[in-house]
Design a protein around this motif. Structure first.
Motif, mmCIF file in Angstrom:
data_model
loop_
_atom_site.group_PDB
_atom_site.id
_atom_site.type_symbol
_atom_site.label_atom_id
_atom_site.label_comp_id
_atom_site.label_asym_id
_atom_site.label_seq_id
_atom_site.Cartn_x
_atom_site.Cartn_y
_atom_site.Cartn_z
ATOM 1 N N ALA A 20 5.373 -2.220 19.072
ATOM 2 C CA ALA A 20 4.866 -1.075 18.306
ATOM 3 C C ALA A 20 6.011 -0.217 17.774
ATOM 4 N N CYS A 21 7.076 -0.126 18.561
ATOM 5 C CA CYS A 21 8.198 0.731 18.183
ATOM 6 C C CYS A 21 8.814 0.273 16.854
ATOM 7 N N ALA A 22 8.961 -1.039 16.689
ATOM 8 C CA ALA A 22 9.541 -1.571 15.441
ATOM 9 C C ALA A 22 8.627 -1.284 14.250
ATOM 10 N N VAL A 23 7.316 -1.378 14.477
ATOM 11 C CA VAL A 23 6.363 -1.117 13.382
ATOM 12 C C VAL A 23 6.356 0.371 13.029
ATOM 13 N N LEU A 24 6.426 1.204 14.045
ATOM 14 C CA LEU A 24 6.476 2.652 13.799
ATOM 15 C C LEU A 24 7.709 2.995 12.960
ATOM 16 N N LYS A 25 8.820 2.383 13.287
ATOM 17 C CA LYS A 25 10.060 2.615 12.549
ATOM 18 C C LYS A 25 9.889 2.196 11.082
ATOM 19 N N ALA A 26 9.279 1.042 10.888
ATOM 20 C CA ALA A 26 9.070 0.549 9.512
ATOM 21 C C ALA A 26 8.172 1.504 8.720
ATOM 22 N N LEU A 27 7.144 2.046 9.367
ATOM 23 C CA LEU A 27 6.230 2.965 8.673
ATOM 24 C C LEU A 27 6.905 4.298 8.361
ATOM 25 N N ARG A 28 7.742 4.769 9.292
ATOM 26 C CA ARG A 28 8.457 6.025 9.044
ATOM 27 C C ARG A 28 9.435 5.852 7.873
ATOM 28 N N PRO B 84 -14.676 7.882 5.212
ATOM 29 C CA PRO B 84 -13.917 7.014 4.313
ATOM 30 C C PRO B 84 -12.959 6.117 5.089
ATOM 31 N N VAL B 85 -12.402 5.105 4.420
ATOM 32 C CA VAL B 85 -11.488 4.199 5.120
ATOM 33 C C VAL B 85 -10.354 3.726 4.195
ATOM 34 N N GLY B 86 -10.415 4.133 2.943
ATOM 35 C CA GLY B 86 -9.440 3.675 1.951
ATOM 36 C C GLY B 86 -8.003 4.029 2.301
ATOM 37 N N HIS B 87 -7.824 5.154 3.021
ATOM 38 C CA HIS B 87 -6.484 5.627 3.365
ATOM 39 C C HIS B 87 -5.924 4.909 4.588
ATOM 40 N N SER B 88 -6.718 4.058 5.247
ATOM 41 C CA SER B 88 -6.334 3.523 6.558
ATOM 42 C C SER B 88 -5.027 2.728 6.517
ATOM 43 N N LEU B 89 -4.164 3.010 7.493
ATOM 44 C CA LEU B 89 -2.906 2.249 7.622
ATOM 45 C C LEU B 89 -3.096 1.019 8.509
ATOM 46 N N SER B 90 -4.276 0.879 9.094
ATOM 47 C CA SER B 90 -4.482 -0.199 10.074
ATOM 48 C C SER B 90 -4.225 -1.592 9.500
ATOM 49 N N PRO B 91 -4.688 -1.924 8.268
ATOM 50 C CA PRO B 91 -4.388 -3.271 7.766
ATOM 51 C C PRO B 91 -2.883 -3.546 7.729
ATOM 52 N N ARG B 92 -2.125 -2.553 7.315
ATOM 53 C CA ARG B 92 -0.676 -2.755 7.241
ATOM 54 C C ARG B 92 -0.061 -2.922 8.639
ATOM 55 N N ILE B 93 -0.521 -2.093 9.569
ATOM 56 C CA ILE B 93 0.016 -2.158 10.933
ATOM 57 C C ILE B 93 -0.274 -3.535 11.550
ATOM 58 N N HIS B 94 -1.522 -3.995 11.413
ATOM 59 C CA HIS B 94 -1.882 -5.278 12.027
ATOM 60 C C HIS B 94 -1.207 -6.459 11.325
#
Ligand code: ATR
Length: 270
Positions: free
Chosen positions: A258-266, A11-21
């Motif tokens: 990447a660090c800023a994006v990781l922070k936003a996701l957390r 499956p791929v519906g759960h993927s966070l990749s679109p949001r990260i990119h």
């Protein structure tokens, strides 16, 4: 014109990749579109060919297509070669280059986001499936003192060790582990069903525990490690973001933060 990227999975519906990119694109001012695409189990090659024929700029590959992607590409980077698996495809002159950024993502997450240096360290890896095979090259490249692989099915761990032929690598049966390690990485899929690999608790005392999956799936292992004295227990969200940053750099020639994006996701997981 907008550059198009995609992640193929099932499956791929759960993927966070679109949001990260999307966040990387915003940071770097890139005009891109990144979508998650559900691909039928027998449809990887068909979809990859069509996507690139229609002008697509890059593909990420997630389960269960990483081996199919490895077979399809015309050339590979060193890490994809070691892993026999590809998670990032870059169009190149005359063909397609397969890369594997998972292990680099893991090493970078440990170093940049958790302050853990692998150099000279004593590492235990639980599991011997595709996820573990995918990260061993970069882990060895970061100069650890030794890496022990322990798997429920001992023969699979031994087969991985035999394949890589590196004197720092050895296999051990989970029940026979005794001494503590600086770093214990859970690369099994046990957490996906709320289970834990069976290992003696003393091996994690005072060390860092790292689960390669993130969120609720990492909770059984992280909770277990914390209960038994790990000084830090973290999930693999940072690995996901860092492997994406490596892919973005390969495609765009620009390294995102990447660090800023990781922070936003957390701060806001959904
Ligand atoms: P992946 O591509 O996610 O690595 P895999 O190749 O099926 O998936 O490998 C799953 C890994 O998790 C294997 O190392 C598996 O152990 P076995 O080789 O003994 O099957 C491990 N694993 C899965 N469930 C587990 C459990 N409940 N306890 C311990 N190990 C488990």
């Amino acid at each position: 014109m907008t550059d198009r990227y995609v992640v193929f999975g099932n499956p791929v519906g759960h993927s966070l990749s679109p949001r990260i990119h999307e966040l990387f694109a915003r940071q770097t001012g890139a005009d891109i579109e990144y979508q998650a695409q559900l691909v039928p189990l027998d449809g990887f090659v068909r979809n990859a060919v069509t996507f690139f024929a229609e002008g697509g700029c890059g593909v990420n590959v997630t389960l269960p297509f990483k081996e199919a992607a490895y077979d399809w590409v015309s050339q590979c980077d060193e890490y994809a070669g070691t892993a026999g698996a590809v998670n990032t495809i870059v169009p190149v002159e005359g063909g397609f280059r397969g890369c594997n950024t998972d292990g680099l993502g893991l090493v970078r997450d440990l170093r940049e986001n958790h302050g853990f240096s692998l150099r000279g360290s004593n590492v235990l890896i639980l599991g011997a499936g595709g996820a573990v095979r995918g990260v061993l090259g970069p882990l060895l490249g970061a100069s650890p003192g030794r890496i022990v692989i322990a798997n429920r099915t001992a023969a699979r761990a031994q087969a991985l060790v035999d394949r890589l032929e590196d004197p720092r690598l050895s296999a051990m049966e989970p029940g026979k582990l005794s001494a503590a390690f600086d770093l214990v990485i859970n690369g099994t899929s046990a957490g996906l069903v709320g289970a834990l690999p069976q290992i003696p608790p003393e091996i994690v005392a005072g060390g860092v525990a790292y689960d390669m999956v993130y969120g609720a799936n990492a909770k059984p292992f992280c909770d277990w490690a914390t209960q038994h004295g790990a000084r830090l227990a973290v999930d693999g969200l940072g690995m996901l973001v860092e492997q994406a940053a490596e892919a973005f750099s390969l495609w765009r020639g620009v390294r995102p933060d990447a660090c800023a994006v990781l922070k936003a996701l957390r701060e806001s997981p959904r």
